[in-house]
Design an enzyme around this catalytic site. Structure first.
Site, short mmCIF file in Angstrom:
data_model
loop_
_atom_site.label_atom_id
_atom_site.label_comp_id
_atom_site.label_asym_id
_atom_site.label_seq_id
_atom_site.Cartn_x
_atom_site.Cartn_y
_atom_site.Cartn_z
CG PHE A 150 42.26 37.47 36.67
CD1 PHE A 150 42.90 38.63 37.08
CD2 PHE A 150 42.79 36.77 35.59
CE1 PHE A 150 44.05 39.07 36.42
CE2 PHE A 150 43.92 37.20 34.93
CZ PHE A 150 44.55 38.36 35.35
CE LYS A 174 33.74 29.75 37.28
NZ LYS A 174 35.02 30.32 37.78
CD GLU A 177 39.14 29.99 39.34
OE1 GLU A 177 38.30 30.70 38.76
OE2 GLU A 177 39.82 29.12 38.74
NE ARG A 178 43.27 33.01 38.00
CZ ARG A 178 43.77 33.16 36.79
NH1 ARG A 178 44.47 34.23 36.49
NH2 ARG A 178 43.54 32.26 35.87
CB SER A 227 42.60 32.14 28.29
OG SER A 227 42.04 30.97 28.85
CB CYS A 282 40.94 41.46 26.73
SG CYS A 282 39.57 42.60 26.72
CD GLU A 384 45.83 37.26 26.20
OE1 GLU A 384 45.46 36.12 26.55
OE2 GLU A 384 45.07 38.23 26.12
P1 NAD Z 1 40.67 31.95 32.13
O1 NAD Z 1 40.35 31.44 30.78
O2 NAD Z 1 41.76 31.28 32.90
O3 NAD Z 1 39.37 31.91 33.07
C1 NAD Z 1 38.15 32.47 32.67
C2 NAD Z 1 37.02 31.72 33.37
O4 NAD Z 1 37.03 30.36 32.93
C3 NAD Z 1 37.12 31.70 34.88
O5 NAD Z 1 35.85 31.86 35.44
C4 NAD Z 1 37.70 30.33 35.16
O6 NAD Z 1 37.30 29.81 36.42
C5 NAD Z 1 37.13 29.49 34.05
N1 NAD Z 1 38.00 28.37 33.68
C6 NAD Z 1 39.35 28.32 33.75
N2 NAD Z 1 39.80 27.13 33.31
C7 NAD Z 1 38.73 26.42 32.95
C8 NAD Z 1 38.55 25.10 32.41
N3 NAD Z 1 39.59 24.30 32.15
N4 NAD Z 1 37.30 24.69 32.14
C9 NAD Z 1 36.25 25.48 32.38
N5 NAD Z 1 36.35 26.74 32.90
C10 NAD Z 1 37.57 27.20 33.18
O7 NAD Z 1 40.98 33.53 31.95
P2 NAD Z 1 41.53 34.55 33.04
O8 NAD Z 1 42.96 34.26 33.28
O9 NAD Z 1 40.62 34.63 34.18
O10 NAD Z 1 41.39 35.93 32.23
C11 NAD Z 1 42.38 36.41 31.36
C12 NAD Z 1 42.06 36.08 29.93
O11 NAD Z 1 40.79 36.62 29.58
C13 NAD Z 1 43.03 36.69 28.95
O12 NAD Z 1 43.30 35.76 27.94
C14 NAD Z 1 42.29 37.88 28.40
O13 NAD Z 1 42.69 38.32 27.11
C15 NAD Z 1 40.90 37.36 28.37
N6 NAD Z 1 39.92 38.44 28.33
C16 NAD Z 1 39.26 38.63 27.16
C17 NAD Z 1 38.35 39.66 27.06
C18 NAD Z 1 37.59 39.89 25.78
O14 NAD Z 1 36.61 40.61 25.80
N7 NAD Z 1 38.00 39.30 24.68
C19 NAD Z 1 38.10 40.48 28.16
C20 NAD Z 1 38.78 40.22 29.35
C21 NAD Z 1 39.70 39.19 29.42
#
Ligand code: NAD
Length: 500
Positions: A150, A174, A177-178, A227, A282, A384
């Site tokens: 998101f 994909k 969804e937020r 994450s 991140c 984090e």
């Molecule tokens: P998230 O892991 O909750 O979601 C990321 C994606 O995975 C979304 O599209 C979500 O719909 C999907 N998802 C969520 N739960 C899932 C599951 N159980 N099974 C399959 N797919 C699932 O992350 P977020 O809250 O959207 O984003 C924040 C996180 O992203 C933080 O941890 C941040 O550090 C990380 N991030 C990392 C980078 C990097 O380059 N390392 C860059 C941006 C964000």
């Protein structure tokens, strides 16, 4: 009736056929402003079929023509920049200026991908044996998927789509969804730029949709950002299903502050990098590591003074330094960490809990929070938080500060602030972290270098954008060709050919 955000498949908006939906909030007010469909497995399979049908013609389009589509896309995004940024800001909660930065960082990678005809060139060696030449070519993989977080709803989809499309793949996104509206707008702009229908598709959903993308045999590669637990799950499942995968996860970025640093410059840098976008980056700095007690005392005082002056407000308001968090669950999670920090004995210098913004009482706001005397065993140091919380973890000397950043389970970004070139060079060479800033608080590499964290911040062996992205989204074919001169014949040989 609440607006339903459509999928974008085969060049058009597609209404959901399943019944599951999620709320999309305006984080500045807390109101539900739209619904997003959560695709069923069958809906996702239909999207993949659309992408597969479009891919071969796109792959056969010459690379220069593919690049021209990206060129036009950049013009269109710039044309619509303010509208896109407003839309992004209204769903994510980051400020208008920061939303523009999100989009700009995305199009910088698209600009880099306009050079794809050069980047996709193979190698050629002539005369490696008598009449024998060898050459290699980079070919697209087919249909590839991107699963994105998101916190950068424009930048990260574009980091994935740019090199994938420029290489001749079809793409299924994909998004989170937020904040799903900007990805749909990007799909519309790709179509307007001349991308054939079906080459870039957006399907909304949650685990059910993702599980199809990481298991369906028609998907050749999966690029994920989010994450760490989900990154690890997607990486292991996708590679177990024979796909290429690069999955980037969470972070705990340290800033080492040497005693010789300009502490006003350091404090300004920490305030921007720690609290910008409410800490939902991140590459946010979440740990300040001053070296020596004198440095730490002076830095803590300067930070406390600046934190008290920060302005938290609605994302589209003038003058807000940062806006709300993405949803109320995020506020609760971060508030829980603040309580843990207090319970585990850290010194709370500023407490952001319980703030309200006049006229926006339902918004997901959290004020800037600052802890001092944080130790490496505390949850607020190890995990984090992903919110506007900066912790000061004091180090006795440079070696201890270096070890703290190197030993942390995350290894996304790190910075050192110093006037000592020797210390900076030593730090950059020895620290066990993927992206390093020297007097630069958020060292996100420019588009033509690669982006990727180490340790549990990244799974897979190639980074995002830069040359790595073209390696990830193509497979190499190597051709050995022989044109024997007229009348020259070797007869059958039963030994492996060598260069002897
Ligand atoms: P998230 O892991 O909750 O979601 C990321 C994606 O995975 C979304 O599209 C979500 O719909 C999907 N998802 C969520 N739960 C899932 C599951 N159980 N099974 C399959 N797919 C699932 O992350 P977020 O809250 O959207 O984003 C924040 C996180 O992203 C933080 O941890 C941040 O550090 C990380 N991030 C990392 C980078 C990097 O380059 N390392 C860059 C941006 C964000």
């Amino acid at each position: 009736m609440t607006r339903m955000i459509p999928h974008f498949v085969g060049g058009k908006h597609v209404d959901p056929t399943g019944g599951r939906v999620a709320d999309v909030f305006d984080p500045s007010t807390g109101a539900v402003q739209a619904h997003v469909p959560l695709a069923s497995a069958d809906e996702v399979r239909a999207v993949i079929a659309n992408a597969e049908a479009a891919q071969a013609d796109w792959a056969a389009t010459n690379p220069q023509k593919r690049a021209r589509v990206l060129m036009r896309f950049v013009e269109l995004v710039n044309r619509d920049m303010d509208d896109l940024a407003r839309l992004l800001s209204s769903e994510h909660g980051k400020t208008f200026g920061d939303a523009k930065g999100d989009i700009q960082r995305g199009i910088e990678v698209i600009e880099f991908c306009i050079g794809a005809p050069h980047l996709l060139k193979g190698e050629y060696s002539t005369g490696v044996g008598t009449g024998i030449d060898v050459y290699s070519m980079r070919q697209p993989l087919g249909v590839v998927a991107g699963i994105t977080p998101f916190n950068f709803p424009a930048m990260i989809p574009l980091w994935k789509a740019g090199p994938a499309l420029a290489s001749g793949n079809a793409f299924v996104l994909k998004p989170s969804e937020r904040d799903p509206s900007v990805p749909v707008r990007l799909a519309e702009l790709f179509l307007e730029a001349g991308l054939p229908a079906g080459v870039f598709n957006v399907v909304h959903g949650d685990k059910e949709a993702v599980d199809v993308l990481i298991s369906d045999p028609r998907i050749q590669a999966v690029g994920f950002v989010g994450s760490t637990p989900i990154a690890e799950y997607i990486y292991t499942t996708a590679i177990g299903n024979g796909k290429r995968a690069q999955c980037f996860g969470g972070a705990k970025n340290h800033m080492i502050v040497m005693p010789d640093a300009d502490l006003d410059q350091v404090a300004d840098a920490l305030i921007g990098a720690g609290y910008g976008s409410a800490g939902e980056r991140c590459m946010a700095i979440s740990v300040a590591v001053p070296v020596g007690e004198e440095t730490a005392d002076a830095l803590a005082a300067k930070l406390a003074e600046r934190v008290a002056a920060l302005n938290v407000g609605p994302s589209l308001s003038e003058g807000a330094d940062y806006g709300p968090l993405v949803n109320s669950a995020a506020v609760d999670r971060v508030a829980g960490y603040i309580q843990q920090g207090i319970d585990q004995g850290a010194t709370l210098l500023a407490d952001g809990r319980g703030i309200t913004v006049d006229g926006h009482e339902g918004g997901f706001y959290l004020g800037p929070t600052l802890f001092d005397h944080v130790t490496t065993e505390m949850a607020i140091y190890r995990e984090e938080i992903f919110g506007p919380v900066l912790v000061i973890a004091r180090a006795a000397d440079y070696e201890q500060a270096l070890a703290m950043a190197s030993d942390h389970e995350f290894g996304n970004g790190v910075a050192i602030f110093t006037r000592d070139g020797d210390a900076a060079r030593d730090f950059a060479a020895r620290v066990n972290v993927g992206m390093v800033g020297v007097n630069v608080p958020i060292p996100v590499p420019i588009a033509y270098y690669t982006f990727g964290g180490w340790k549990r911040s990244g799974f897979g062996d190639l980074n995002q954008h830069g040359a790595d992205a073209f390696r990830f989204y193509t497979k190499t074919k190597t051709v050995t060709s022989r044109w024997p001169s007229h009348g020259v014949r070797d007869g059958a040989s039963f030994v492996i050919p060598t260069m002897n």
